[in-house]
Design an enzyme around this catalytic site. Structure first.
Site, PDB file in Angstrom:
ATOM      1  N   GLU A 153       0.595  -1.184   0.039  1.00 18.41           N
ATOM      2  CA  GLU A 153       0.084   0.076  -0.138  1.00 18.41           C
ATOM      3  C   GLU A 153       0.915   1.261   0.032  1.00 18.41           C
ATOM      4  O   GLU A 153       0.594   2.257  -0.811  1.00 18.41           O
ATOM      5  CB  GLU A 153      -1.010   0.004   1.224  1.00 18.41           C
TER       6      GLU A 153
ATOM      7  N   ASP B 136      -0.636  -4.829   3.296  1.00 19.50           N
ATOM      8  CA  ASP B 136      -1.113  -3.548   3.826  1.00 19.50           C
ATOM      9  C   ASP B 136      -0.345  -3.698   5.117  1.00 19.50           C
ATOM     10  O   ASP B 136      -0.967  -4.423   6.160  1.00 19.50           O
ATOM     11  CB  ASP B 136      -2.834  -3.669   3.869  1.00 19.50           C
TER      12      ASP B 136
ATOM     13  N   ILE C   8      -0.770  -1.750   7.741  1.00 19.77           N
ATOM     14  CA  ILE C   8      -1.909  -1.331   8.649  1.00 19.77           C
ATOM     15  C   ILE C   8      -3.169  -1.140   7.856  1.00 19.77           C
ATOM     16  O   ILE C   8      -3.524   0.102   7.476  1.00 19.77           O
ATOM     17  CB  ILE C   8      -1.440  -0.196   9.616  1.00 19.77           C
ATOM     18  N   ASP C   9      -4.007  -2.057   7.915  1.00 20.55           N
ATOM     19  CA  ASP C   9      -5.492  -1.860   7.380  1.00 20.55           C
ATOM     20  C   ASP C   9      -6.475  -1.543   8.447  1.00 20.55           C
ATOM     21  O   ASP C   9      -6.308  -1.992   9.485  1.00 20.55           O
ATOM     22  CB  ASP C   9      -5.795  -3.413   6.693  1.00 20.55           C
TER      23      ASP C   9
ATOM     24  N   THR D 114      -6.316   2.098   8.805  1.00 20.08           N
ATOM     25  CA  THR D 114      -5.408   3.083   9.248  1.00 20.08           C
ATOM     26  C   THR D 114      -6.142   4.431  10.303  1.00 20.08           C
ATOM     27  O   THR D 114      -5.675   4.898  11.335  1.00 20.08           O
ATOM     28  CB  THR D 114      -4.578   3.771   8.204  1.00 20.08           C
TER      29      THR D 114
ATOM     30  N   ASP E 197      -5.959  -4.371   0.384  1.00 21.60           N
ATOM     31  CA  ASP E 197      -7.142  -4.644   1.562  1.00 21.60           C
ATOM     32  C   ASP E 197      -7.755  -5.835   1.471  1.00 21.60           C
ATOM     33  O   ASP E 197      -8.305  -6.261   2.329  1.00 21.60           O
ATOM     34  CB  ASP E 197      -8.314  -3.580   1.216  1.00 21.60           C
TER      35      ASP E 197
HETATM   36  C1  IPD Z   1      -9.295   1.079   4.352  1.00 19.94           C
HETATM   37  C2  IPD Z   1     -10.215   0.219   5.338  1.00 19.94           C
HETATM   38  C3  IPD Z   1     -11.682   0.596   5.350  1.00 19.94           C
HETATM   39  C4  IPD Z   1     -12.248   0.577   3.787  1.00 19.94           C
HETATM   40  C5  IPD Z   1     -11.275   1.293   2.865  1.00 19.94           C
HETATM   41  C6  IPD Z   1      -9.902   0.953   2.846  1.00 19.94           C
HETATM   42  P1  IPD Z   1      -6.703   1.546   4.927  1.00 19.94           P
HETATM   43  O1  IPD Z   1      -7.796   0.420   4.349  1.00 19.94           O
HETATM   44  O2  IPD Z   1     -10.071  -1.230   4.848  1.00 19.94           O
HETATM   45  O3  IPD Z   1     -12.350  -0.286   5.977  1.00 19.94           O
HETATM   46  O4  IPD Z   1     -13.352   0.933   3.918  1.00 19.94           O
HETATM   47  O5  IPD Z   1     -11.731   1.369   1.630  1.00 19.94           O
HETATM   48  O6  IPD Z   1      -9.047   1.923   2.053  1.00 19.94           O
HETATM   49  O7  IPD Z   1      -6.534   2.898   4.463  1.00 19.94           O
HETATM   50  O8  IPD Z   1      -7.160   1.591   6.306  1.00 19.94           O
HETATM   51  O9  IPD Z   1      -5.551   0.650   4.791  1.00 19.94           O
END
Ligand code: IPD
Length: 263
Positions: free
Chosen positions: A70, A86, A88-89, A91, A218
């Site tokens: 990412e 990813d 930190i999913d 974030t 993700d």
């Molecule tokens: C996000 C999360 C979130 C989702 C977003 C993603 P990130 O990832 O998974 O639940 O709704 O579309 O981008 O930006 O925290 O790595």
């Protein structure tokens, strides 16, 4: 040991160490380093540090593999295996101190493209709860010693997770879509980490998940968890999970959800 099992071992070890690092940084205090696609789409210093750590460890363990992360972009490899990461999913949860974020690491074979790759191994690790979800192709999905299986939806309807992404232009149609989902839902959850939503579907804690606009990192690991837990996955109508849509559910509920989404 099969290749998939070997990759899963590597992903598990690195996800645990990366998660511990992210957790430590969280306790020291979080600073937002930059915004990305929108003001709400943030990256913290920890996202970058943790991805750099994962990338370096993978390069040490499997020097010829590709990388698709990412925060630091893509690099082609020579082995046909690419790591989709990813760091930190969730974030925004991480930045706010909400304990629903995860390190997500998947190893895929074939072109590093959701439309054509085959996921071989995937790990989703929430360092706050200590839960590490893992799956390898053909080896099942697991949480500790418990083999995971998707749920069957009862008469009250499905407990359905979703997300709205960061692109404001998509929010009105997403809310309109949600109004069509409510009649088939027992209730709806917006947890804020797609990888954990998918892990929850795999574990039967959530009956289904759908979201448009997510990135490959993700959902790469989470989608394998769902598939190995016996679930059904889809994307754009008839297609595979991708930017246009990710849908995950048990085999019976999947077509019910897909029909009301009408995208
Ligand atoms: C996000 C999360 C979130 C989702 C977003 C993603 P990130 O990832 O998974 O639940 O709704 O579309 O981008 O930006 O925290 O790595």
């Amino acid at each position: 040991m099969t290749l998939a099992a070997d990759l899963l071992d590597i992903a598990t070890r690195i996800a645990r160490d990366a998660g511990a690092l992210a957790h430590r940084r969280r306790q020291e205090g979080v600073t937002v380093a930059a915004t990305k696609s929108a003001a709400a789409d943030i990256v913290t210093a920890a996202d970058r540090e943790v991805e750099a750590y994962i990338r370096a460890e993978l390069a040490r363990e499997r020097p010829g593999d590709g990388f698709f992360g990412e925060e630091s972009g893509a690099e082609e490899g020579e082995t046909g295996i690419t790591w989709v990461v990813d760091p930190i999913d969730g974030t925004v949860n991480y930045a706010y101190g909400i304990p629903a974020w995860a390190v997500s690491i998947a190893a895929v074979e074939g072109p590093p493209d959701t439309a054509s790759w085959t996921a071989l191994a995937g790990v989703v690790f929430n360092p706050v709860t200590g839960e590490l979800f893992r799956a390898s192709r053909g080896g099942g999905a697991w949480l500790g010693g418990q083999r995971l299986a998707v749920s069957e939806v009862g008469p009250a309807g499905g407990l359905i997770a979703t997300g709205f992404g960061y692109d404001p232009a998509t929010h009105a149609p997403a809310l309109e879509q949600l109004s069509r989902v409510m009649p088939i839902a027992r209730d709806v959850r917006r947890i804020g980490a797609a990888s954990l939503d998918l892990a929850s579907v795999a574990a039967g804690r959530m009956d289904a998940y759908y979201e448009r606009g997510t990135h490959p990192w993700d959902h790469a690991a989470g989608a394998l968890l769902v598939a190995e837990a016996g679930g059904t996955l889809g994307g754009a109508p008839g297609g595979r999970p991708g930017r246009g849509m990710v849908i995950a559910a048990g085999a019976e509920f999947f077509p019910v959800l897909e029909a009301v989404l009408d995208y």
